[in-house]
Scaffold this motif. Structure first.
Motif, PDB file in Angstrom:
ATOM      1  N   UNK A 185       0.780  -1.232   0.000  1.00 31.79           N
ATOM      2  CA  UNK A 185       0.000   0.000   0.000  1.00 31.79           C
ATOM      3  C   UNK A 185       0.815   1.289   0.000  1.00 31.79           C
ATOM      4  N   UNK A 186       2.045   1.250   0.467  1.00 34.11           N
ATOM      5  CA  UNK A 186       2.808   2.493   0.639  1.00 34.11           C
ATOM      6  C   UNK A 186       3.870   2.682  -0.443  1.00 34.11           C
ATOM      7  N   UNK A 187       4.757   1.714  -0.583  1.00 36.56           N
ATOM      8  CA  UNK A 187       5.874   1.860  -1.512  1.00 36.56           C
ATOM      9  C   UNK A 187       5.467   2.013  -2.976  1.00 36.56           C
ATOM     10  N   UNK A 188       4.476   1.274  -3.478  1.00 35.73           N
ATOM     11  CA  UNK A 188       4.141   1.413  -4.905  1.00 35.73           C
ATOM     12  C   UNK A 188       3.814   2.843  -5.333  1.00 35.73           C
ATOM     13  N   UNK A 189       2.870   3.560  -4.686  1.00 37.43           N
ATOM     14  CA  UNK A 189       2.621   4.939  -5.125  1.00 37.43           C
ATOM     15  C   UNK A 189       3.756   5.881  -4.803  1.00 37.43           C
ATOM     16  N   UNK A 190       4.462   5.625  -3.709  1.00 35.35           N
ATOM     17  CA  UNK A 190       5.586   6.483  -3.354  1.00 35.35           C
ATOM     18  C   UNK A 190       6.681   6.426  -4.408  1.00 35.35           C
ATOM     19  N   UNK A 191       7.055   5.229  -4.821  1.00 33.39           N
ATOM     20  CA  UNK A 191       8.091   5.072  -5.836  1.00 33.39           C
ATOM     21  C   UNK A 191       7.616   5.562  -7.199  1.00 33.39           C
ATOM     22  N   UNK A 192       6.348   5.344  -7.499  1.00 32.03           N
ATOM     23  CA  UNK A 192       5.817   5.736  -8.809  1.00 32.03           C
ATOM     24  C   UNK A 192       5.827   7.248  -8.999  1.00 32.03           C
ATOM     25  N   UNK A 193       5.834   8.011  -7.915  1.00 33.16           N
ATOM     26  CA  UNK A 193       5.809   9.471  -8.018  1.00 33.16           C
ATOM     27  C   UNK A 193       7.191  10.102  -7.983  1.00 33.16           C
ATOM     28  N   UNK A 194       8.232   9.271  -7.880  1.00 30.12           N
ATOM     29  CA  UNK A 194       9.594   9.802  -7.957  1.00 30.12           C
ATOM     30  C   UNK A 194       9.986   9.993  -9.416  1.00 30.12           C
ATOM     31  N   UNK A 195      10.720  11.063  -9.736  1.00 30.00           N
ATOM     32  CA  UNK A 195      11.053  11.357 -11.146  1.00 30.00           C
ATOM     33  C   UNK A 195      12.256  10.575 -11.669  1.00 30.00           C
ATOM     34  N   UNK A 196      12.255   9.273 -11.439  1.00 26.97           N
ATOM     35  CA  UNK A 196      13.375   8.443 -11.888  1.00 26.97           C
ATOM     36  C   UNK A 196      12.821   7.175 -12.534  1.00 26.97           C
TER      37      UNK A 196
END
Length: 255
Positions: A185-196
């Motif tokens: 629940x946490x890491x998927x959207x967090x990582x998806x919003x990083x510009x890399x």
């Protein structure tokens, strides 16, 4: 006692262990209120403006957002029940009663995963019926329902197996809950919003992104498919069970 009889007896003991503690009932109740409450809110909102409802829409379409609440409930219930007797010391008499740890692993995994998945599916079915009752004009086709519940059952089942495996590996309710919540629940959207680009690739490889893709048809990676999402979920479930099973079978219960 033969292997099958011992497996059946161990399975019955695991079933009783789930429902003999108050926390299991509380988690099911909270999940039910969340899932059915969200379904009612969605239904009331849609019923207030029926002109926006597509002519081919069904109650199954509107129930998908409730799947995330059901998923969280399944994760919590599977994690808590997998780690409970490690926290209260009950694992010691459990292993004395069932010294064949491989058999205990099989019974615990099957009973916990099937029970929590079934709870999630029943709540999703109930949420769909709530929408069907509230929203005028939407259908409830059985064929589509079987496909929806089958796909969501895979998501819930793999997530339950992931939670059980992490719970057995970490032997800590808090640690397992944090880990499984982060992965799903946490890491998927967090990582998806990083510009890399590497962050997007890492997000697509998490079990949470695969679950979201299978529920909503969208994910962080453009190359994600239904097949790749299912394989990713199965790989995470198998990997966590391998780690958890190895620790249960080879490590002392107190360590």
């Amino acid at each position: 006692m033969g292997d099958l009889a011992l497996l059946a007896a161990t399975g019955r003991a695991e079933w009783s262990r789930i429902w003999s503690v108050r926390s299991s009932w509380v988690l099911v109740l909270v999940t039910a209120v969340s899932v059915l409450g969200l379904a009612a809110l969605i239904g009331i909102d849609v019923a207030g403006d029926p002109g926006d409802v597509p002519s081919d829409a069904t109650a199954w379409d509107g129930s998908r957002p409730t799947a995330m609440f059901a998923l969280f409930g399944v994760l919590a219930l599977a994690t808590v029940t997998a780690t409970a007797d490690h926290g209260n010391g009950g694992i010691v008499p459990t292993l004395q009663w069932t010294p064949r740890r491989g058999l205990l692993l099989l019974a615990r995994t099957v009973v916990l995963a099937l029970t929590t998945t079934l709870v999630g599916l029943v709540l999703l079915l109930a949420a769909t019926v709530v929408l069907w009752v509230i929203v005028p004009g939407v259908g409830l086709p059985s064929g589509e329902g079987l496909r929806e519940l089958g796909g969501l059952g895979l998501v819930l089942g793999c997530s339950a197996l992931l939670a059980v495996g992490l719970g057995l590996a970490l032997r800590s309710t808090a640690g397992a809950l944090v880990s499984v919540t982060a992965l799903v629940l946490v890491l998927p959207p967090l990582l998806a919003n990083l510009p890399y680009d590497w962050a997007l690739d890492l997000s697509a490889a998490t079990p949470g992104s695969s679950a979201l893709y299978l529920v909503f048809g969208e994910g962080p990676g453009d190359d994600m498919t239904t097949t790749s999402a299912r394989l990713t979920l199965l790989a995470w479930a198998a990997g966590s069970l391998l780690l958890g099973g190895r620790r249960l079978v080879r490590s002392d219960a107190g360590h």
